[in-house]
Design an enzyme around this catalytic site. Structure first.
Site, PDB file in Angstrom:
ATOM      1  N   ASP A  49     -23.698   4.436  27.166  1.00  0.00           N
ATOM      2  CA  ASP A  49     -25.381   5.413  27.727  1.00  0.00           C
ATOM      3  C   ASP A  49     -26.061   6.278  26.743  1.00  0.00           C
ATOM      4  OD1 ASP A  49     -25.228   3.332  30.100  1.00  0.00           O
ATOM      5  OD2 ASP A  49     -23.681   4.333  30.255  1.00  0.00           O
ATOM      6  N   ASP A  71     -19.255   6.895  23.003  1.00  0.00           N
ATOM      7  CA  ASP A  71     -19.648   7.202  24.251  1.00  0.00           C
ATOM      8  C   ASP A  71     -20.371   5.574  24.547  1.00  0.00           C
ATOM      9  OD1 ASP A  71     -21.436   7.533  26.724  1.00  0.00           O
ATOM     10  OD2 ASP A  71     -22.647   8.072  25.495  1.00  0.00           O
TER      11      ASP A  71
END
Ligand code: XBP
Ligand code: MG
Length: 252
Positions: free
Chosen positions: A12, A10
């Protein structure tokens, strides 16, 4: 011990703590540019993070917190325009080098590259944001280190739906059992687990209180040799940082 074929990250909150001082600030700058008096405080933004995706978050804000706002006739274009301005601000902020990678991220990516473990990204954010973060933190060539960058509006449903991780797996040509995911939020974990992926979680400022049941391991950071991680959940097998040996041990 079973070495994964690929690591899927991922962006953020996982690669960098981008939300409070990056995305939030960029949204507010875009609102000001458009002559809107909307101001997303640090606290309010934490509530807005319940919804992933910037355009979706703007709509959620209007539905939940600003119902008085008179929507223009071309509302979809209006939201898209605000979001485009936000992306321009966000990528500029990243280009100024304001947001560093979290501890251990560059080290683990470097180790994976050195050992031939493939790299991919699965994120809700806009593709330009991923490139800007990688280039500013890891250098111009670094987006090319990731065989797959699955990002933004390319799937019908954003996290917590599994679609973006499923897309990354299908573009890698691998099964979930061959990979490990790295996430920072409950929405992210639901998405990766929904795609069948074993997942290591490093919560960020906004997600410390999230429920991470189903994670392989939950630690405060990936750790560095001089800054060991703290274990919140799971068995770290005596390790003090996440390297490929630990990832393999977690999978066995
Ligand atoms: C990240 C997000 C993103 C960013 C905004 O979620 O929720 O929406 O806040 O990005 P995750 P855009 O880390 O779970 O992928 O404005 O580009 O949509
Ligand atoms: Mg995240």
């Amino acid at each position: 011990m079973s070495m994964p074929e690929a690591l899927i990250f991922d962006v953020d909150g996982t690669l960098a703590d981008t939300e409070r001082d990056g995305h939030r600030v960029a949204f507010n700058l875009a609102f000001a540019d458009a002559g809107l008096d909307w101001e997303w405080s640090v606290e309010r933004y934490g509530e807005l993070l319940a919804v992933t995706g910037g355009k979706e978050r703007i709509r959620f804000y209007l539905e939940r917190y600003n119902t008085e706002f008179k929507r223009p006739a071309d509302f979809d274009d209006f939201v898209a325009g605000l979001h485009q301005a936000k992306t321009a601000h966000y990528t500029r902020l990243l280009g100024e080098g304001r947001i560093p990678l979290r501890p251990g991220v560059a080290r683990l990516i470097g180790e994976a590259r050195g050992k031939g473990v493939r790299l991919a990204i699965a994120t809700t954010t806009t593709p330009a944001n991923v490139t800007a973060l990688l280039e500013s933190c890891l250098g111009k060539a670094s987006p090319g280190w990731f065989e797959v960058i699955a990002a933004g509006d390319v799937v019908p449903a954003k996290k917590p739906a599994p679609d973006i991780f499923e897309l990354a797996l299908s573009e890698l040509g691998l099964t979930a059992a061959q990979c490990v995911a790295f996430e920072d939020s409950r929405n992210g974990l639901l998405s990766s687990r929904g795609a069948g992926l074993a997942t290591v979680v490093t919560p960020c400022g906004y997600t410390l209180e999230d429920d991470f049941s189903g994670a392989l391991l939950v630690i405060d950071t990936l750790g560095e040799p001089d800054a060991p991680f703290r274990v919140f959940q799971g068995d770290a097998h005596g390790h003090t940082l996440v390297d490929l040996d630990l990832v393999a041990a977690l999978r066995s």
